[in-house]
Design a protein around this motif. Sequence first.
Motif, PDB file in Angstrom:
ATOM      1  N   THR A 183     -15.213   8.105  -4.801  1.00 56.62           N
ATOM      2  CA  THR A 183     -15.218   7.118  -5.887  1.00 56.62           C
ATOM      3  C   THR A 183     -16.574   7.104  -6.592  1.00 56.62           C
ATOM      4  O   THR A 183     -16.642   7.039  -7.830  1.00 56.62           O
ATOM      5  N   ILE A 240      -7.033   7.968  -5.200  1.00 52.76           N
ATOM      6  CA  ILE A 240      -7.352   7.489  -3.860  1.00 52.76           C
ATOM      7  C   ILE A 240      -6.670   6.145  -3.643  1.00 52.76           C
ATOM      8  O   ILE A 240      -6.702   5.273  -4.511  1.00 52.76           O
ATOM      9  N   ARG A 260      -6.717   3.172  -0.732  1.00 49.95           N
ATOM     10  CA  ARG A 260      -7.295   2.661   0.510  1.00 49.95           C
ATOM     11  C   ARG A 260      -6.353   1.601   1.097  1.00 49.95           C
ATOM     12  O   ARG A 260      -5.759   0.812   0.360  1.00 49.95           O
ATOM     13  N   SER A 261      -6.254   1.596   2.413  1.00 45.67           N
ATOM     14  CA  SER A 261      -5.360   0.647   3.062  1.00 45.67           C
ATOM     15  C   SER A 261      -5.920   0.210   4.408  1.00 45.67           C
ATOM     16  O   SER A 261      -6.537   1.003   5.123  1.00 45.67           O
ATOM     17  N   SER A 262      -5.676  -1.034   4.740  1.00 47.20           N
ATOM     18  CA  SER A 262      -6.048  -1.558   6.054  1.00 47.20           C
ATOM     19  C   SER A 262      -4.974  -1.229   7.092  1.00 47.20           C
ATOM     20  O   SER A 262      -5.122  -1.583   8.266  1.00 47.20           O
ATOM     21  N   ALA A 293     -13.613   7.965   0.991  1.00 53.78           N
ATOM     22  CA  ALA A 293     -13.068   7.298  -0.193  1.00 53.78           C
ATOM     23  C   ALA A 293     -14.183   6.725  -1.053  1.00 53.78           C
ATOM     24  O   ALA A 293     -14.166   6.847  -2.287  1.00 53.78           O
ATOM     25  N   ASP A 299       0.825  -1.212   0.000  1.00 50.00           N
ATOM     26  CA  ASP A 299       0.000   0.000   0.000  1.00 50.00           C
ATOM     27  C   ASP A 299       0.857   1.260   0.000  1.00 50.00           C
ATOM     28  O   ASP A 299       0.466   2.285  -0.588  1.00 50.00           O
ATOM     29  N   GLU A 336      -5.776   3.609   6.846  1.00 50.54           N
ATOM     30  CA  GLU A 336      -5.855   4.996   6.398  1.00 50.54           C
ATOM     31  C   GLU A 336      -6.180   5.032   4.917  1.00 50.54           C
ATOM     32  O   GLU A 336      -5.596   4.279   4.132  1.00 50.54           O
ATOM     33  N   ASP A 337      -7.112   5.883   4.551  1.00 51.68           N
ATOM     34  CA  ASP A 337      -7.404   6.139   3.143  1.00 51.68           C
ATOM     35  C   ASP A 337      -6.734   7.447   2.768  1.00 51.68           C
ATOM     36  O   ASP A 337      -6.822   8.443   3.503  1.00 51.68           O
ATOM     37  N   THR A 338      -6.072   7.460   1.612  1.00 51.65           N
ATOM     38  CA  THR A 338      -5.272   8.612   1.211  1.00 51.65           C
ATOM     39  C   THR A 338      -5.824   9.267  -0.046  1.00 51.65           C
ATOM     40  O   THR A 338      -6.154   8.587  -1.022  1.00 51.65           O
TER      41      THR A 338
END
Length: 266
Positions: free
Chosen positions: A217, A162, A164-166, A213, A116, A192-194
């Motif tokens: 989208t 965007i 997205r990450s766990s 996010a 990520d 965290e979503d960036t």
Amino acid sequence: MMPSTPSTAKRQHDFAAALLDPAQPLPEGLVGPDGRPSLKRFNVYRNNVVAGLTATLKDAFPAVARIVGEEFFLAMGRIYVALDPPASPIMLDYGCGFADFIETFEPAASLPYLADVARIERAWVEAYHAAEAEPIESAAFTRIRAGDLPYMRVTLHPSLRIVRSSFPALTIWQMNIANGEPAEVDISAGGEDTLLLRPGPDVEARALPPGAAVFITALGKGRTMIDAMKQALGDSPRFDLPACLSGLMAASAFTTFAITSGNGSA
């Protein structure tokens, strides 16, 4: 009967395959200045090509390289180069599959956030080189009637990305770029979503609040505000529409907008 001569296409294929695979033999018909086959000369060229592509990866993924260290990155990069050689002469495009490769690269399994972080770096490159576009001024939205807002559709800035990450991938990325200082991070604390965006000369990266996010989208797919909000609330009941819109307007994330009536007609 004279032996057949390999076609140009086959010779090019064999040459490219041998460049990235040391186990391959010297391509047929390849000779040195003395007219004789020279594996030693070809190996020098082979090493230069692989080293050049690996260096390109390192330039594009500096945080990943810093996290894993020089030796590990070079070894990982060489394997990636052999598995996924360039499909275009434009080196800007190279490395688009690197994050997916990292995700399946067993030696990197102890760093589950690494893929990520690579996705953020790739998104940064894409945002930096995206098309220019004039964002809407925030004041334009103040003229929208409250009853029309649910049926508004927007066009996102072409640089918007965007990730997205766990895991706290944005925090880890920020600690490993430029003047960042690595520190201990609790990777079990949540994801965290960036958001990455280049409304001006520089790419900006910021953390997105819960549900944002999914909301962004959906807007990017042409959904109305109300439809996007419903999807965002489905992702997180903590989604805050006014705060999210305010943040996106301040970030210059929109380039156009249009109002559709409640029955869906333009």
